[in-house]
Motif scaffolding. Structure first.
Motif, PDB file in Angstrom:
ATOM      1  N   MET A  38       0.806  -1.158  -0.061  1.00 51.13           N
ATOM      2  CA  MET A  38      -0.027  -0.190   0.034  1.00 51.13           C
ATOM      3  C   MET A  38       0.828   1.217   0.150  1.00 51.13           C
ATOM      4  SD  MET A  38      -3.122  -0.861  -0.211  1.00 51.13           S
ATOM      5  CE  MET A  38      -3.514   0.923  -0.152  1.00 51.13           C
ATOM      6  N   ALA A  39       1.842   1.289   0.716  1.00 51.04           N
ATOM      7  CA  ALA A  39       2.895   2.201   0.906  1.00 51.04           C
ATOM      8  C   ALA A  39       3.498   2.600  -0.580  1.00 51.04           C
ATOM      9  CB  ALA A  39       4.031   2.323   1.987  1.00 51.04           C
ATOM     10  N   ASP A  40       4.056   1.463  -1.186  1.00 46.75           N
ATOM     11  CA  ASP A  40       4.403   1.501  -2.672  1.00 46.75           C
ATOM     12  C   ASP A  40       3.430   2.295  -3.547  1.00 46.75           C
ATOM     13  OD1 ASP A  40       6.834   0.490  -1.817  1.00 46.75           O
ATOM     14  OD2 ASP A  40       6.289  -1.420  -2.315  1.00 46.75           O
ATOM     15  N   LEU A  41       2.106   1.579  -3.496  1.00 50.51           N
ATOM     16  CA  LEU A  41       1.254   2.420  -4.318  1.00 50.51           C
ATOM     17  C   LEU A  41       1.054   3.637  -3.892  1.00 50.51           C
ATOM     18  CD1 LEU A  41      -1.379   2.020  -6.215  1.00 50.51           C
ATOM     19  CD2 LEU A  41      -2.804   1.309  -4.399  1.00 50.51           C
ATOM     20  N   TYR A  42       0.715   4.042  -2.690  1.00 47.90           N
ATOM     21  CA  TYR A  42       0.637   5.453  -2.526  1.00 47.90           C
ATOM     22  C   TYR A  42       1.793   6.398  -2.953  1.00 47.90           C
ATOM     23  CZ  TYR A  42      -3.659   5.009   0.326  1.00 47.90           C
ATOM     24  OH  TYR A  42      -4.907   4.818   0.619  1.00 47.90           O
ATOM     25  N   ASP A  43       3.119   5.790  -2.872  1.00 51.26           N
ATOM     26  CA  ASP A  43       4.120   6.289  -3.212  1.00 51.26           C
ATOM     27  C   ASP A  43       4.233   6.779  -4.822  1.00 51.26           C
ATOM     28  OD1 ASP A  43       5.461   6.533  -1.021  1.00 51.26           O
ATOM     29  OD2 ASP A  43       7.152   5.016  -1.402  1.00 51.26           O
ATOM     30  N   ASP A  44       3.777   5.683  -5.512  1.00 45.23           N
ATOM     31  CA  ASP A  44       3.415   5.668  -6.821  1.00 45.23           C
ATOM     32  C   ASP A  44       2.612   6.938  -7.328  1.00 45.23           C
ATOM     33  OD1 ASP A  44       5.236   3.869  -7.405  1.00 45.23           O
ATOM     34  OD2 ASP A  44       3.923   2.257  -7.755  1.00 45.23           O
ATOM     35  N   VAL A  45       1.697   6.787  -6.757  1.00 47.26           N
ATOM     36  CA  VAL A  45       0.315   7.991  -6.875  1.00 47.26           C
ATOM     37  C   VAL A  45       1.051   9.224  -6.620  1.00 47.26           C
ATOM     38  CG1 VAL A  45      -1.953   8.724  -6.465  1.00 47.26           C
ATOM     39  CG2 VAL A  45      -1.650   6.328  -6.732  1.00 47.26           C
ATOM     40  N   VAL A  46       1.408   9.373  -5.810  1.00 44.91           N
ATOM     41  CA  VAL A  46       1.969  10.756  -5.254  1.00 44.91           C
ATOM     42  C   VAL A  46       3.323  11.347  -6.375  1.00 44.91           C
ATOM     43  CG1 VAL A  46       3.276  12.193  -3.424  1.00 44.91           C
ATOM     44  CG2 VAL A  46       1.410  10.811  -2.767  1.00 44.91           C
ATOM     45  N   MET A  48       3.633  10.128  -9.325  1.00 45.81           N
ATOM     46  CA  MET A  48       2.953  10.606 -10.633  1.00 45.81           C
ATOM     47  C   MET A  48       2.411  12.084 -10.757  1.00 45.81           C
ATOM     48  SD  MET A  48       0.709   7.193 -11.102  1.00 45.81           S
ATOM     49  CE  MET A  48      -0.267   7.858 -12.609  1.00 45.81           C
ATOM     50  N   VAL A  49       1.810  12.618  -9.647  1.00 39.78           N
ATOM     51  CA  VAL A  49       1.204  13.985  -9.641  1.00 39.78           C
ATOM     52  C   VAL A  49       2.197  14.813  -9.400  1.00 39.78           C
ATOM     53  CG1 VAL A  49      -0.146  15.378  -8.202  1.00 39.78           C
ATOM     54  CG2 VAL A  49      -0.995  13.059  -8.431  1.00 39.78           C
ATOM     55  N   TRP A  50       3.384  14.596  -8.459  1.00 44.00           N
ATOM     56  CA  TRP A  50       4.623  15.544  -8.414  1.00 44.00           C
ATOM     57  C   TRP A  50       5.192  15.808  -9.598  1.00 44.00           C
ATOM     58  CZ3 TRP A  50       6.922  18.452  -5.080  1.00 44.00           C
ATOM     59  CH2 TRP A  50       8.430  18.788  -5.364  1.00 44.00           C
ATOM     60  N   GLU A  51       5.379  14.494 -10.448  1.00 45.95           N
ATOM     61  CA  GLU A  51       6.316  14.546 -11.642  1.00 45.95           C
ATOM     62  C   GLU A  51       5.587  15.580 -12.688  1.00 45.95           C
ATOM     63  OE1 GLU A  51       7.018  10.668 -12.585  1.00 45.95           O
ATOM     64  OE2 GLU A  51       8.465  10.511 -10.954  1.00 45.95           O
ATOM     65  N   SER A  52       4.247  15.366 -12.705  1.00 44.40           N
ATOM     66  CA  SER A  52       3.388  16.333 -13.621  1.00 44.40           C
ATOM     67  C   SER A  52       3.586  17.470 -13.236  1.00 44.40           C
ATOM     68  CB  SER A  52       1.699  15.671 -13.550  1.00 44.40           C
ATOM     69  OG  SER A  52       1.011  16.671 -14.084  1.00 44.40           O
ATOM     70  N   ALA A  53       3.393  18.051 -12.064  1.00 41.86           N
ATOM     71  CA  ALA A  53       3.607  19.139 -11.384  1.00 41.86           C
ATOM     72  C   ALA A  53       4.987  19.753 -11.791  1.00 41.86           C
ATOM     73  CB  ALA A  53       3.357  19.624 -10.043  1.00 41.86           C
ATOM     74  N   SER A  54       5.900  18.987 -11.738  1.00 38.48           N
ATOM     75  CA  SER A  54       7.248  19.231 -12.023  1.00 38.48           C
ATOM     76  C   SER A  54       7.496  19.771 -13.359  1.00 38.48           C
ATOM     77  CB  SER A  54       8.134  18.152 -11.593  1.00 38.48           C
ATOM     78  OG  SER A  54       8.332  17.936 -10.212  1.00 38.48           O
ATOM     79  N   ARG A  55       6.951  19.022 -14.333  1.00 39.08           N
ATOM     80  CA  ARG A  55       6.801  19.164 -15.751  1.00 39.08           C
ATOM     81  C   ARG A  55       6.369  20.439 -16.073  1.00 39.08           C
ATOM     82  NH1 ARG A  55       5.945  13.713 -16.000  1.00 39.08           N
ATOM     83  NH2 ARG A  55       3.781  14.125 -16.355  1.00 39.08           N
ATOM     84  N   THR A 107      -2.194  19.218  -4.018  1.00 47.74           N
ATOM     85  CA  THR A 107      -3.693  18.743  -3.157  1.00 47.74           C
ATOM     86  C   THR A 107      -4.844  18.909  -4.063  1.00 47.74           C
ATOM     87  OG1 THR A 107      -3.965  21.329  -2.806  1.00 47.74           O
ATOM     88  CG2 THR A 107      -2.702  20.210  -1.251  1.00 47.74           C
ATOM     89  N   ARG A 108      -5.065  19.542  -5.091  1.00 43.39           N
ATOM     90  CA  ARG A 108      -5.993  19.370  -6.119  1.00 43.39           C
ATOM     91  C   ARG A 108      -5.881  17.907  -6.684  1.00 43.39           C
ATOM     92  NH1 ARG A 108      -5.205  22.647 -11.043  1.00 43.39           N
ATOM     93  NH2 ARG A 108      -4.033  20.797 -11.490  1.00 43.39           N
ATOM     94  N   ASP A 109      -4.963  17.571  -7.161  1.00 42.40           N
ATOM     95  CA  ASP A 109      -4.840  16.304  -7.910  1.00 42.40           C
ATOM     96  C   ASP A 109      -4.833  15.274  -7.142  1.00 42.40           C
ATOM     97  OD1 ASP A 109      -4.803  18.161 -10.286  1.00 42.40           O
ATOM     98  OD2 ASP A 109      -2.631  17.711 -10.665  1.00 42.40           O
ATOM     99  N   LEU A 110      -4.189  15.167  -6.112  1.00 46.52           N
ATOM    100  CA  LEU A 110      -4.240  14.063  -5.044  1.00 46.52           C
ATOM    101  C   LEU A 110      -5.476  13.742  -4.495  1.00 46.52           C
ATOM    102  CD1 LEU A 110      -0.627  14.500  -3.249  1.00 46.52           C
ATOM    103  CD2 LEU A 110      -1.392  12.729  -5.089  1.00 46.52           C
ATOM    104  N   VAL A 111      -6.132  14.701  -4.199  1.00 48.53           N
ATOM    105  CA  VAL A 111      -7.520  14.527  -3.627  1.00 48.53           C
ATOM    106  C   VAL A 111      -8.548  14.221  -4.750  1.00 48.53           C
ATOM    107  CG1 VAL A 111      -9.650  15.623  -2.753  1.00 48.53           C
ATOM    108  CG2 VAL A 111      -7.435  16.280  -1.710  1.00 48.53           C
ATOM    109  N   ASP A 112      -8.445  14.602  -5.941  1.00 51.20           N
ATOM    110  CA  ASP A 112      -9.294  14.450  -7.129  1.00 51.20           C
ATOM    111  C   ASP A 112      -8.866  12.893  -7.583  1.00 51.20           C
ATOM    112  OD1 ASP A 112     -10.423  16.731  -7.415  1.00 51.20           O
ATOM    113  OD2 ASP A 112      -9.207  17.351  -9.021  1.00 51.20           O
ATOM    114  N   ALA A 113      -7.556  12.322  -7.264  1.00 51.94           N
ATOM    115  CA  ALA A 113      -7.148  10.872  -7.373  1.00 51.94           C
ATOM    116  C   ALA A 113      -7.898   9.822  -6.535  1.00 51.94           C
ATOM    117  CB  ALA A 113      -5.765  10.792  -7.355  1.00 51.94           C
ATOM    118  N   GLY A 114      -8.291  10.558  -5.305  1.00 52.89           N
ATOM    119  CA  GLY A 114      -9.153   9.601  -4.507  1.00 52.89           C
ATOM    120  C   GLY A 114      -8.048   9.463  -2.969  1.00 52.89           C
ATOM    121  N   LEU A 115      -7.200  10.138  -2.844  1.00 51.80           N
ATOM    122  CA  LEU A 115      -6.737   9.931  -1.303  1.00 51.80           C
ATOM    123  C   LEU A 115      -7.112  11.141  -0.347  1.00 51.80           C
ATOM    124  CD1 LEU A 115      -2.718   9.931  -2.435  1.00 51.80           C
ATOM    125  CD2 LEU A 115      -4.202   7.970  -2.225  1.00 51.80           C
ATOM    126  N   ASP A 116      -7.289  10.549   0.687  1.00 52.48           N
ATOM    127  CA  ASP A 116      -7.524  11.518   1.823  1.00 52.48           C
ATOM    128  C   ASP A 116      -6.377  11.975   2.228  1.00 52.48           C
ATOM    129  OD1 ASP A 116      -8.642  12.380   3.995  1.00 52.48           O
ATOM    130  OD2 ASP A 116      -9.463  10.548   5.278  1.00 52.48           O
TER     131      ASP A 116
END
Length: 881
Positions: A38-46, A48-55, A107-116
């Motif tokens: 689960m931690a690996d999965l959350y790492d991947d999701v976070v 993904m959003v970080w790299e998108s923002a970085s680009r 915060t916008r993209d991670l909440v939209d992705a379904g994370l609390d």
């Protein structure tokens, strides 16, 4: 709503991989593996959003001053399937503007992705300052883990946090321990709970995390393995913590997957389902769910002990406290010293002393007598030595020391818990081993058998702190050792098919032999354990105004000395069942039983025999009635009253009631209801009178229906019949609680109740709607699947000469009492007395009944008809609430 492509990709990955992890869990993967996945999965999701923002912002040089940090559960990688995500964006001063923009995207993209999501922006210095002033923030940031961005910024922050925490270790440890204590007060101060929170209750995951947080403050490391290698955590504690950690993580994963959301409360229905799914089985006297919860409690107990030990070890390192304690100490024996708050063994003799069970028990005896804590260093040595000791029967010196420990109140309960922790208590009392963590699967008992027994001892010793009559009885017991021992073992007969009091009597005999008690002590111990429930039966389930009840109870007890032992035992046992169980009205019933029985021993006077005090009271009431100008019929009613009514109502209240009742009687109306607040029971008493030609027309049933229909909780009911002018008058009294109003309720509410009762009695055709829960107020709502105990309707024709005692055990249902009373009325059964005894989800009520001709219900066929009718009425009652 249209989402960013990265959000859609993250949502899909989160759903797909979480489902795969669910399958992995279902296949039996260990809790650690699932949590890490689960931690690996959350790492991947976070990321993904970080790299998108970085680009999007890659050309901004401010990125060099940002670091994304996981903390809390996400930081330590023990995530459950629907855990929240705690993130902190570290920023230098130059990057603060960009940090706000990046945080908005994350915060916008991670909440939209379904994370609390929990999110903060902090500078390194600000983050550390907050951690050192707020224990909740410290406990979360102590689990910081680098995710992305500048490793340099993260490294500078974490190095500062680590070093600063070590410098403040004593203050931080005290702060996080106090914060954890406050949390436990909300979620459960004991690890023995019926519906534990696997994250926040005592001994659960939070206490394992507490070790990590204190470890970070102490040495800059939160990993349990590293704390062990640093010598801060004993090997046995590490082993037990890791086993408990794995069990708790798997259990928490199970709860999350079952609920499809974050869920940490292990309710009783889920306990049963998990026990079956995980392969637990029933055994003789022990349900599968009780075996499962015994494992759960074994782990929480080990966690509790390890966490408490680690905490004490850290706090004991305060040089100032050690110096002041030793400077103000005095010598008790050649190798024991005592300071203002602690007692300890001198260093030169500690290693030898810690291996001797008689010496350890004598030290505990001294700590108990002087009301001192055993110092951590001494306890550390004892704990290590006792853990390596081979279990063996106690020698005479150990037995004498143990009995000496039991003879004084002091800190007895806490010392018994320590002996239980060492598993030494089960060597002194072998049956304690079987009951370790044994759950009683019902909502009445709040604790496991072993915890309840030790709490019963504690309840008795705490009587010393009060000035009540019960406290005085406890204080004048010359030999408290037998009482304390009886309380410690009184429920060890549970978990067998046979009645636990019968098993307990045999266990008490074996323990008496094991501890080499003399014959008189052995007999008293066995009697106390065997008869420990007879106080509850007499006080809560019988009419104490009946001379046969008191005479029978007195015959069982035999003497004032045994009466006082038994009464104190009963009170301590009741208190130890759980908060709120020893209610004022139950304590008053026990006190009433004691006083009536003692009066019989001293004077031979029984409840239904007129004594000088009652005769004087009746004369006083008659004079007051005459002076008040009440109708003459009031004196006739007074003379018709049974002694039980005279004795349970104060003269002033009775004068007022009789004046109103006499006025009602002269009007010729069929029904009357009067109310008074009974301070001895802390409840309203509604007295319902109804003229009737026959006693079996259902007055009690309709009164009960009226009261329950208005939401009143009936705590007790007494049923009497008086004869006035050759006419029978039903005189039924109900003690009730009103959850909708303060205590006592306002007059308009009292009027509403009385008017409603009279309307229903005046019109036998009027419908009775018992739509409210008549047994308790707000409570835990659980499905019927947890009702594992059978409903029982039993008949006793031996105890009383005049009446059949009909006893009912059932789980609570809406309108239950009304339906039972109506069923009896429809069968022409005359009800003479009723006692209501309800706690949480169970009722155990008693009715004194006869046939309409006054005879007992003795015919087996007739008993079967009555039993079936009552059971059918329970099925018709609403679903348990």
């Amino acid at each position: 709503m249209s989402f960013q492509p990265v959000v859609l990709a993250a949502r899909e990955r989160l759903a797909q991989v979480r489902e795969k992890i669910r399958g992995q869990h279902a296949d039996g993967s260990p809790g650690f593996q699932v949590a890490n996945r689960m931690a690996d999965l959350y790492d991947d999701v976070v990321l993904m959003v970080w790299e998108s923002a970085s680009r999007k912002l890659q050309h901004d040089l401010g990125f060099r001053g940002l670091a994304l940090v996981a903390h809390g559960g996400f930081g330590r990688r023990d995530l459950a399937p629907f855990s929240d995500v705690d993130l902190m964006l570290l920023t230098t001063a130059r990057s603060a503007g960009l940090a706000t923009e990046v945080a908005g995207i994350l915060t916008r993209d991670l909440v939209d992705a379904g994370l609390d999501l929990g999110f903060s922006i902090r500078g390194p210095a600000e983050a550390c300052k907050r951690a050192w002033t707020d224990p909740v923030i410290f406990s979360s940031l102590a689990e910081s883990r680098f995710l992305a961005g500048s490793s340099t910024v993260f490294g500078q922050y974490f190095d500062r946090l680590r070093k600063g925490s070590i410098r403040r270790q004593y203050r931080l440890t005290k702060a996080v321990v106090e914060a954890r204590r406050s949390e436990r007060l909300k979620w459960g101060e004991t690890n023995y709970l019926l519906r534990p929170n696997v994250k926040k209750s005592r001994g659960a995951l939070r206490d394992i995390q507490l070790v990590r947080w204190i470890g970070f403050a102490r040495s800059g490391e939160s990993d349990l393995e590293k704390l062990y290698r640093l010598g801060a955590l004993p090997a046995e504690d590490l082993r037990q913590l890791r086993h408990a950690y794995a069990f708790m993580l798997r259990l928490r994963n199970e709860l999350h997957f079952r609920a499809g959301r974050s869920q940490d409360v292990l309710d009783r229905a889920t306990q049963m389902e998990i026990a079956e799914q995980w392969g637990y089985e029933n055994s003789e006297g022990v349900l599968a769910v009780e075996h499962f919860m015994q494992d759960y409690f074994e782990h929480t107990q080990n966690v509790r002990y390890a966490a408490a030990y680690f905490t004490d070890d850290t706090l004991s390192q305060s040089r100032l406290s050690r110096v002041s304690e030793r400077a103000l100490s005095r010598k008790l024996t050649e190798n024991i010293r005592m300071g203002p708050t602690q007692i300890w063994v001198v260093d030169s003799d500690l290693d030898r002393f810690a291996t001797s069970l008689p010496d350890v028990l004598r030290l505990m005896n001294l700590a108990n007598q002087h009301f001192k804590r055993i110092s951590h260093r001494t306890w550390q040595a004892i704990r290590h030595s006792m853990a390596r000791r081979n279990p063996s029967p106690p020698d005479p010196d150990s037995i004498n020391a143990f009995l000496g420990l039991l003879s004084k109140p002091g800190r007895l309960a806490s010392l018994l818990r320590r002996l239980h922790e060492l598993r030494v208590l089960e060597q002194l009392i072998p049956p304690m081993k079987r009951c370790r963590g044994l759950l009683q699967f019902n909502a009445y008992h709040k604790y496991t058998v072993d915890a309840h027994c030790i709490r019963a001892v504690e309840a008795a010793t705490k009587l010393e702190e009060y000035s009540s009559s019960m406290a005085r009885r406890y204080a004048r017991l010359k030999d408290k050792a037998i009482l304390h021992l009886a309380l410690l073992i009184h429920d060890l007969g549970k978990g067998y098919e046979e009645d636990h009091c019968e098993v307990g009597r045999r266990i008490a005999g074996e323990i008496a032999d094991h501890l080499e008690l003399d014959d008189a002590s052995r007999e008293t111990l066995q009697w106390l354990v065997h008869k420990h429930l007879i106080v509850n039966v007499a006080a809560f389930r019988h009419d104490l105004n009946d001379s046969q009840v008191v005479l029978s109870f007195a015959a069982e007890v035999g003497s004032i000395r045994r009466l006082e032992l038994l009464i104190v035992h009963a009170v301590a046992d009741l208190i130890a069942v759980g908060p709120g169980v020893a209610s004022d009205w139950k304590m008053n019933l026990i006190e009433d039983l004691y006083l009536r029985t003692r009066r019989y021993f001293e004077s031979g006077t029984l409840p239904d025999e007129m004594d000088a005090e009652t005769a004087s009271q009746r004369k006083q009431i008659a004079e007051q009635l005459a002076d008040s100008g009440a109708p003459k019929i009031g004196l006739d009613i007074l003379n018709a009253l049974p002694l039980s009514i005279l004795r349970r109502i104060t003269p002033d209240q009775l004068v007022g009631e009789l004046t109103g009742i006499a006025q009602w009687y002269e009007t010729g109306r069929s029904s009357c209801c009067v109310a008074n607040y009974d301070s001895s029971f802390l409840a309203m008493r509604y007295t319902v009178l109804h003229r009737e030609a026959r006693r079996n027309i259902g007055t009690f049933a309709r009164s009960t229906g009226a009261l329950s229909g208005l939401g009143l909780q009936i705590m007790r009911a007494d049923v009497d019949t008086i004869e006035v002018d050759d006419q029978e008058v039903a005189w039924d009294s109900f003690w009730v609680l009103d959850p909708d109003h303060e205590d006592p309720p306002p007059q308009h509410r009292v009027n509403e109740v009385c008017n409603h009762v009279c309307r229903l009695l005046a019109d036998p055709t009027a419908p009775v709607t018992a739509h409210r829960d008549t047994w308790r107020g707000a409570s835990i709502r659980e499905p019927d699947s947890v009702d594992v105990l059978p409903t029982k309707v039993t008949f006793d024709n031996d105890t009383l000469e005049q009446y059949t005692i009909l006893s009912l055990f059932a789980y609570d249902r809406q309108g239950l009492l009304y339906r039972v009373a109506r069923a009896m009325a429809e069968l022409s059964i005359v009800l003479h007395f009723a006692k209501i005894d309800t706690h949480l989800d169970q009722i155990a009520d008693v009715f004194y009944v006869t046939e309409s001709d006054g005879n007992k219900i003795v015919d087996p066929t007739r008993q079967k008809v009555v039993q079936q009718s009552i059971l059918e009425s329970l099925e018709m009652a609403g679903r348990r609430v």
